[in-house]
Design a protein around this motif. Structure first.
Motif, PDB file in Angstrom:
ATOM      1  N   THR A   1       0.835  -1.204   0.000  1.00  0.00           N
ATOM      2  CA  THR A   1       0.000   0.000   0.000  1.00  0.00           C
ATOM      3  C   THR A   1       0.872   1.257   0.000  1.00  0.00           C
ATOM      4  OG1 THR A   1      -1.726  -1.186   1.203  1.00  0.00           O
ATOM      5  CG2 THR A   1      -1.844   1.213   1.241  1.00  0.00           C
ATOM      6  N   GLU A   2       1.916   1.239   0.831  1.00  0.00           N
ATOM      7  CA  GLU A   2       2.813   2.393   0.905  1.00  0.00           C
ATOM      8  C   GLU A   2       3.529   2.627  -0.429  1.00  0.00           C
ATOM      9  OE1 GLU A   2       3.814   1.744   5.653  1.00  0.00           O
ATOM     10  OE2 GLU A   2       5.321   1.227   4.155  1.00  0.00           O
TER      11      GLU A   2
ATOM     12  N   ARG B   1       2.534   1.669  -3.424  1.00  0.00           N
ATOM     13  CA  ARG B   1       1.571   2.137  -4.430  1.00  0.00           C
ATOM     14  C   ARG B   1       1.372   3.655  -4.285  1.00  0.00           C
ATOM     15  NH1 ARG B   1      -1.219  -1.498  -7.515  1.00  0.00           N
ATOM     16  NH2 ARG B   1      -1.072  -3.671  -6.896  1.00  0.00           N
ATOM     17  N   THR B   2       1.246   4.112  -3.050  1.00  0.00           N
ATOM     18  CA  THR B   2       1.090   5.539  -2.782  1.00  0.00           C
ATOM     19  C   THR B   2       2.338   6.304  -3.229  1.00  0.00           C
ATOM     20  OG1 THR B   2      -0.306   5.043  -0.875  1.00  0.00           O
ATOM     21  CG2 THR B   2       0.655   7.245  -0.966  1.00  0.00           C
ATOM     22  N   LEU B   3       3.491   5.786  -2.866  1.00  0.00           N
ATOM     23  CA  LEU B   3       4.754   6.423  -3.220  1.00  0.00           C
ATOM     24  C   LEU B   3       4.928   6.495  -4.735  1.00  0.00           C
ATOM     25  CD1 LEU B   3       7.282   7.569  -1.815  1.00  0.00           C
ATOM     26  CD2 LEU B   3       8.312   5.314  -2.072  1.00  0.00           C
TER      27      LEU B   3
ATOM     28  N   GLU C   1       2.571   6.583  -6.999  1.00  0.00           N
ATOM     29  CA  GLU C   1       1.656   7.617  -7.512  1.00  0.00           C
ATOM     30  C   GLU C   1       2.223   9.011  -7.278  1.00  0.00           C
ATOM     31  OE1 GLU C   1      -1.048   7.291  -9.451  1.00  0.00           O
ATOM     32  OE2 GLU C   1      -0.413   5.191  -9.437  1.00  0.00           O
ATOM     33  N   ILE C   2       2.816   9.214  -6.108  1.00  0.00           N
ATOM     34  CA  ILE C   2       3.415  10.520  -5.797  1.00  0.00           C
ATOM     35  C   ILE C   2       4.526  10.829  -6.798  1.00  0.00           C
ATOM     36  CG2 ILE C   2       4.837  11.780  -4.125  1.00  0.00           C
ATOM     37  CD1 ILE C   2       3.245  10.271  -1.909  1.00  0.00           C
TER      38      ILE C   2
ATOM     39  N   LEU D   1       6.401  11.386   4.634  1.00  0.00           N
ATOM     40  CA  LEU D   1       5.861  10.019   4.700  1.00  0.00           C
ATOM     41  C   LEU D   1       5.804   9.511   6.131  1.00  0.00           C
ATOM     42  CD1 LEU D   1       8.024   8.664   1.717  1.00  0.00           C
ATOM     43  CD2 LEU D   1       5.723   9.608   1.598  1.00  0.00           C
TER      44      LEU D   1
END
Length: 183
Positions: free
Chosen positions: A29-30, A32-34, A36-37, A66
């Motif tokens: 999850t982390e 995937r977020t990273l 996208e960022i 983060l």
């Protein structure tokens, strides 16, 4: 050594660490977020590669930004900064996500259609094509492409399933041309 190989090695190391600590889902999850960022903000990589910024300033920026991320993910990012490998962070995240998808029996796929697909249609496509590529399910991204005229075109990794009207017309055209050339 190429960046791809290096990114795979970091992803594999983080994956193994996540397995040991039972944090694979959280790290995924982390990342995937990273990812996208990084993909939505191209200036971030340029900023992190800037020669006037010290490694400690870069680390501080990431750890402040983060804050909710796991120690494992943050330590990996700090290691990448220490080794001047900031540009491989999105690629490392991609490789980690691919490993997670393999473990879960999931593949990322792109569906091209004339109109946006409903969730029910996406589910049916996933149920139909996942077994054909040896997976349990597909994560579908729908791209509207009017040039296919009708039907769908599905891309899973290197494989393309073309059931579009334009694809069928192209196959018919090639068949007619090859038949005419034989005469």
């Amino acid at each position: 050594m190429s960046d791809t190989i290096i990114a795979k090695r970091y992803a594999t190391a983080l994956f193994q660490l996540g397995q040991e600590k039972l944090k694979l889902d959280q790290i995924e999850t982390e990342l995937r977020t990273l990812r996208e960022i990084f993909l939505s903000n191209e200036e971030l990589v340029k900023f992190l590669k800037h020669p006037r910024l010290s490694a400690s300033q870069k680390k501080q920026l990431l750890s402040d930004t983060l804050k909710g991320f796991s120690k494992e993910t943050l330590n990996t990012l700090m290691l990448l900064i220490d080794r001047h490998r900031e540009e491989i962070i999105p690629e490392m995240a991609d490789h980690f996500i691919l490993k997670m998808n393999d473990v879960k029996g999931i593949a990322d796929a792109t569906v091209y259609s004339v109109n946006p697909l409903s969730e029910v249609e996406k589910q049916r496509i996933s149920e139909t094509f996942a077994p054909k590529v040896g997976k349990q399910t597909l994560n579908l991204t729908n791209i509207v492409e009017p040039s296919i005229l009708g039907g769908i075109r599905l891309r899973v990794g290197n494989r393309i399933f073309d059931g579009s009207v334009s694809g069928k017309l192209n196959r018919i055209e090639r068949q007619l041309v090859s038949t005419n050339n034989r005469r």
